[in-house]
Motif scaffolding. Structure first.
Motif, PDB file in Angstrom:
ATOM      1  N   LEU A  27      -3.482  24.572  24.274  1.00 33.40           N
ATOM      2  CA  LEU A  27      -2.799  25.621  25.042  1.00 33.40           C
ATOM      3  C   LEU A  27      -3.535  25.904  26.346  1.00 33.40           C
ATOM      4  CD1 LEU A  27      -1.863  28.235  22.287  1.00 33.40           C
ATOM      5  CD2 LEU A  27      -0.440  26.439  23.282  1.00 33.40           C
ATOM      6  N   PRO A  28      -2.798  26.324  27.375  1.00 32.77           N
ATOM      7  CA  PRO A  28      -3.492  26.771  28.586  1.00 32.77           C
ATOM      8  C   PRO A  28      -4.369  27.974  28.258  1.00 32.77           C
ATOM      9  CG  PRO A  28      -1.140  27.306  28.668  1.00 32.77           C
ATOM     10  CD  PRO A  28      -1.344  26.437  27.475  1.00 32.77           C
ATOM     11  N   ARG A  29      -5.433  28.113  28.998  1.00 29.24           N
ATOM     12  CA  ARG A  29      -6.410  29.179  28.743  1.00 29.24           C
ATOM     13  C   ARG A  29      -5.742  30.557  28.713  1.00 29.24           C
ATOM     14  NH1 ARG A  29     -11.039  30.462  26.185  1.00 29.24           N
ATOM     15  NH2 ARG A  29     -11.234  32.664  26.689  1.00 29.24           N
ATOM     16  N   SER A  30      -4.686  30.721  29.468  1.00 33.29           N
ATOM     17  CA  SER A  30      -3.998  32.020  29.541  1.00 33.29           C
ATOM     18  C   SER A  30      -3.447  32.458  28.176  1.00 33.29           C
ATOM     19  CB  SER A  30      -2.850  31.963  30.549  1.00 33.29           C
ATOM     20  OG  SER A  30      -1.856  31.049  30.087  1.00 33.29           O
ATOM     21  N   ALA A  31      -3.312  31.524  27.253  1.00 32.83           N
ATOM     22  CA  ALA A  31      -2.773  31.865  25.925  1.00 32.83           C
ATOM     23  C   ALA A  31      -3.667  32.845  25.188  1.00 32.83           C
ATOM     24  CB  ALA A  31      -2.585  30.600  25.095  1.00 32.83           C
ATOM     25  N   SER A  32      -4.944  32.900  25.561  1.00 30.94           N
ATOM     26  CA  SER A  32      -5.866  33.807  24.853  1.00 30.94           C
ATOM     27  C   SER A  32      -5.775  35.241  25.360  1.00 30.94           C
ATOM     28  CB  SER A  32      -7.304  33.315  25.008  1.00 30.94           C
ATOM     29  OG  SER A  32      -7.751  33.541  26.331  1.00 30.94           O
ATOM     30  N   GLN A  33      -5.015  35.469  26.423  1.00 34.53           N
ATOM     31  CA  GLN A  33      -4.953  36.823  26.990  1.00 34.53           C
ATOM     32  C   GLN A  33      -4.446  37.831  25.982  1.00 34.53           C
ATOM     33  OE1 GLN A  33      -3.019  35.287  30.910  1.00 34.53           O
ATOM     34  NE2 GLN A  33      -3.725  37.368  31.302  1.00 34.53           N
ATOM     35  N   LEU A  34      -5.133  38.945  25.895  1.00 31.02           N
ATOM     36  CA  LEU A  34      -4.725  40.000  24.959  1.00 31.02           C
ATOM     37  C   LEU A  34      -3.755  40.979  25.613  1.00 31.02           C
ATOM     38  CD1 LEU A  34      -8.103  40.765  23.167  1.00 31.02           C
ATOM     39  CD2 LEU A  34      -6.223  39.329  22.366  1.00 31.02           C
ATOM     40  N   ALA A  74      -4.389  36.566  13.177  1.00 32.24           N
ATOM     41  CA  ALA A  74      -5.716  36.006  12.863  1.00 32.24           C
ATOM     42  C   ALA A  74      -6.205  35.082  13.972  1.00 32.24           C
ATOM     43  CB  ALA A  74      -5.657  35.259  11.533  1.00 32.24           C
ATOM     44  N   SER A  75      -5.286  34.318  14.538  1.00 29.08           N
ATOM     45  CA  SER A  75      -5.691  33.339  15.555  1.00 29.08           C
ATOM     46  C   SER A  75      -6.232  34.028  16.802  1.00 29.08           C
ATOM     47  CB  SER A  75      -4.491  32.452  15.908  1.00 29.08           C
ATOM     48  OG  SER A  75      -4.840  31.529  16.918  1.00 29.08           O
ATOM     49  N   ARG A  76      -5.639  35.159  17.162  1.00 32.60           N
ATOM     50  CA  ARG A  76      -6.170  35.915  18.300  1.00 32.60           C
ATOM     51  C   ARG A  76      -7.576  36.412  18.003  1.00 32.60           C
ATOM     52  NH1 ARG A  76      -2.137  38.618  21.586  1.00 32.60           N
ATOM     53  NH2 ARG A  76      -2.867  40.714  21.085  1.00 32.60           N
ATOM     54  N   MET A  77      -7.816  36.781  16.756  1.00 33.46           N
ATOM     55  CA  MET A  77      -9.139  37.288  16.368  1.00 33.46           C
ATOM     56  C   MET A  77     -10.188  36.178  16.408  1.00 33.46           C
ATOM     57  SD  MET A  77      -7.807  39.699  13.248  1.00 33.46           S
ATOM     58  CE  MET A  77      -6.617  41.007  13.566  1.00 33.46           C
ATOM     59  N   THR A  78      -9.865  35.031  15.820  1.00 30.44           N
ATOM     60  CA  THR A  78     -10.864  33.947  15.804  1.00 30.44           C
ATOM     61  C   THR A  78     -11.092  33.402  17.206  1.00 30.44           C
ATOM     62  OG1 THR A  78      -9.161  32.292  15.241  1.00 30.44           O
ATOM     63  CG2 THR A  78     -10.396  33.286  13.424  1.00 30.44           C
ATOM     64  N   TRP A  79     -10.052  33.404  18.034  1.00 31.91           N
ATOM     65  CA  TRP A  79     -10.231  32.938  19.422  1.00 31.91           C
ATOM     66  C   TRP A  79     -11.282  33.803  20.120  1.00 31.91           C
ATOM     67  CZ3 TRP A  79      -5.615  30.391  22.289  1.00 31.91           C
ATOM     68  CH2 TRP A  79      -6.064  29.791  23.477  1.00 31.91           C
ATOM     69  N   TRP A  80     -11.128  35.128  19.997  1.00 32.78           N
ATOM     70  CA  TRP A  80     -12.041  36.040  20.680  1.00 32.78           C
ATOM     71  C   TRP A  80     -13.380  36.180  19.977  1.00 32.78           C
ATOM     72  CZ3 TRP A  80     -12.113  37.742  25.473  1.00 32.78           C
ATOM     73  CH2 TRP A  80     -10.964  37.548  26.233  1.00 32.78           C
ATOM     74  N   ALA A  81     -13.436  35.827  18.724  1.00 31.98           N
ATOM     75  CA  ALA A  81     -14.729  35.857  18.031  1.00 31.98           C
ATOM     76  C   ALA A  81     -15.611  34.693  18.468  1.00 31.98           C
ATOM     77  CB  ALA A  81     -14.520  35.811  16.516  1.00 31.98           C
ATOM     78  N   GLY A  82     -15.018  33.724  19.134  1.00 33.36           N
ATOM     79  CA  GLY A  82     -15.801  32.565  19.571  1.00 33.36           C
ATOM     80  C   GLY A  82     -16.391  31.877  18.366  1.00 33.36           C
TER      81      GLY A  82
END
Lengths: 448, 448
Positions: free
Chosen positions: A414-421, A144-152
């Motif tokens: 977290l460093p920005r790189s944490a959002s990498q898919l 879920a966290s990856r989804m909300t991160w990318w949903a902005g």
């Protein structure tokens, strides 16, 4: 935050926990002070971080972990354990201490997500139910966290109940909420945890009516012009025109549940604007996951409904958490570290502390874990283990809203790189203070 | 076969089912006679067949689907639906008919696994809870069946509770049992469904003791020489020797939970035999799935304990079942087929019948589906839809043991190719009697 049915959780337990109890009660080791640790040896393949969820549910389960008369009768009837063990179980109360990562906290390989300290007997019984809850809920929250991160800033709605076990559905709604989802379709989650619930109509509602127009009119009459109309049962463009004819520019939203969403959303946006419905939102709900959400970022989409991929952990429906004895009293009464020796499943003995070391700018740099005295916080370290249970008393509860806010805060570290898919290494390395390199399965270099 | 807590299942429901109810009650369409069908458009990628499980749990859930005072108060408090709808819900009882594939039955793409016929209002409310149960349980049973098929006569034990939601764990144990597993580690499944439970000790029990020998002696004292000793905490060969020293040749079994199992099992077999323990069995439990079970066929292994891969559906934790309106009354009172028109999610309207057409030798050849009059059984066809609910009365319950025997029987009908673990087409084609080719998403050729 209580369940509909506060029944006993005592049998959500593997048979062998009770047979171990029986044997250890008989030989006297049951009373040895013990430390169990719950952790993941690794993240799912290529994930950058994991998200803890289920801690509050775990505390609820602990509170209801009682061997009532009916349960004891079952154990006797089946001959699972002997009379002495059943007598001990009838009085069971957990009287030890538990500390752990909070709901919404980030975890990495080796993070001591939960530390349980009590007699062996009291702690060993909790293995299965604790693992079940944290393995499930954290798998959902991590996806879920990856989804909300990318949903902005766009809202994400959890709608996966139908694709998972009916009670796992309720837990999934909570886990998703902790990780930033704004609402759920699941009414029981709304009732039990106070999460906002939402929903308007399915294709069956349109098909029930002789004309799509009849269905739309009925829905608007019942739910108001602010409702969301599902426009892809027959022809999308025709449905959008019909919808705006009925509501004018005040229609709340249209929902698209099929088709090539990036281009379809663009066409629908243009059509809505041309009809004057510039404020009408576009919600998309067709088998989305974090990758599709990321791909839809440039499209004129106003919200995401996510189902299957969310409740199944987007490919990783369980976290791989294990619950291991890491220290226990020896014959002399001293607490000694213990660990299994098999080469493919190395564990590190001893009761851990855990800090998230941050740069001066507040960016997470290291998951720092050690045994023994925890270093004094110099301001850059954040203490990760929080007291949850003290001498049997539950003290660590948080509300879903608090957990959601906490997740947002610690994810922002977290460093920005944490959002990498793309698949890769964890966003920060796990390092061990002290002399663990030889047995360290997580990262070879030691902390300096 | 009842739950610990027979609480209401009414809110295990998506919000939109209640808003559709409100709108349809207001416009009068709520009372239209309707047929909903639950089916999967396809099997998980490359699977040869699927296995139905959850039907009995679904009937339990239906029985408990009641909007009690507390539930109605929640709906009022949150403003989910209006007063007229709440009044209707307070009296809710399902009074329609349900037929379906039985627990243990095989299914293919398009199989009408469940057919629900009632007013729209009564049937639409059941969508989420029915899908949740069947999607979860059938995913587990579908994976479990591949495992038991490849295990041959060797027993499979379900031990995945810790890797899935705590209630999904109980349902998983039942689904696995239906698909041929012989026992579970889960005590609640033993209590609730009467499934045999089993288990002896974990690594923590060995680590709790100062010497492995102490742990083994304690376990044998408590559980007898017929117990299963876990021999991979330190050195496997040493542990096996210690075990047989303590028990002589009467030790029930040893368990291996790590290492290169095919070669390790061979070494342990040789060692046991050399020590005279020729009857002592070898149980393996290290992250097994159907592929590893197949690979272990030549190894001297006597039983498999399966965890993570079982409860997560071995890569496919949900079945993709959908619940679609396929027919409903029109203004004139005639039942008319309906179907969504969007190109990527085609459905076939109309109330279905389903037969498994078999060769003279009794081998399944075609999943034959049609609308209208069901052909007369010529002896080679097996009728797949069984009455489950008639006029609201539940009539189709089966016991877990009956479901297990039924699965064995219907699996034996499949062509041998159904056991293939490589990815491929379903073991038999789904064909439609009548003029469906143009809209048939499953198999292009029609039945001749």
């Amino acid at each position: 935050m209580t369940d509909t049915a506060p029944y006993s959780t005592a049998l959500l337990t593997d048979h062998y926990e009770l047979t171990m109890l029986q044997a250890s009660l008989a030989d006297g080791t049951a009373q040895r002070r013990s430390v169990f640790e719950l952790f993941a040896r690794r993240l799912p393949d290529g994930r950058r971080y994991g998200v803890v969820a289920g801690v509050n549910r775990l505390l609820d389960a602990l509170e209801r972990f009682r061997f009532d008369e009916q349960t004891i009768a079952f154990l006797a009837d089946r001959g699972v354990v002997d009379q002495a063990t059943r007598d001990w179980l009838a009085d069971y109360r957990f009287t030890g201490d538990i500390s752990g990562y909070a709901d919404g906290e980030i975890f990495f390989p080796g993070s001591p997500v939960l530390v349980v300290e009590s007699s062996f007997a009291e702690a060993v019984l909790l293995e299965t139910v604790f693992l079940s809850i944290l393995n499930h809920d954290s798998a959902v929250a991590s996806a879920a966290s990856r989804m909300t991160w990318w949903a902005g800033g766009r809202p994400c709605i959890e709608m996966g109940s139908r694709r998972t076990h009916e009670e796992a559905a309720v837990a999934s709604a909570l886990a998703a909420y902790i990780a930033g989802f704004t609402a759920t379709s699941n009414l029981e989650a709304a009732r039990r945890y106070g999460i906002p619930s939402t929903g308007t109509a399915a294709h069956s509602f349109t098909l029930l009516h002789d004309r799509e127009r009849d269905a739309f009119r009925s829905q608007v009459d019942a739910l108001g012009k602010g409702t969301t109309l599902l426009v892809d049962t027959y022809d999308v463009a025709e449905a959008v025109r019909t919808a705006i004819e009925l509501t004018g520019p005040d229609l709340g939203a249209v929902r698209l549940d099929s088709g090539d969403l990036p281009s379809l959303a663009g066409q629908v946006r243009e059509l809505l604007d041309s009809l004057g419905a510039t404020k009408t939102r576009i919600i998309v709900t067709s088998d989305l996951d974090e990758f599709q959400i990321a791909a839809l970022a440039p499209a004129p989409v106003d919200g995401y409904g996510v189902g299957t991929s969310l409740v199944t952990g987007s490919g990783y429906p369980t976290c791989g958490f294990v619950y291991k004895l890491v220290a226990r009293e020896d014959e002399s009464g001293a607490l000694v570290p213990v660990a299994k020796k098999s080469p493919d499943k190395i564990s590190i003995g001893g009761r851990k502390w855990a800090l998230r070391r941050r740069s001066a700018a507040g960016v997470a740099e290291i998951e720092l874990i050690g045994v023994g005295e925890q270093p004094v916080d110099d301001g850059d370290d954040r203490v990760l283990l929080k007291p949850l249970v003290e001498a049997g008393k539950i003290i660590g509860r948080t509300t879903p809203a608090e957990s959601q806010a906490f997740h947002q805060k610690v994810r922002d570290e977290l460093p920005r790189s944490a959002s990498q898919l793309s698949r890769g290494e964890p966003a920060i390395p796990t390092e061990y203070e002290g002399d663990y390199d030889a047995r360290n399965p997580f990262h070879p270099r030691s902390h300096t």
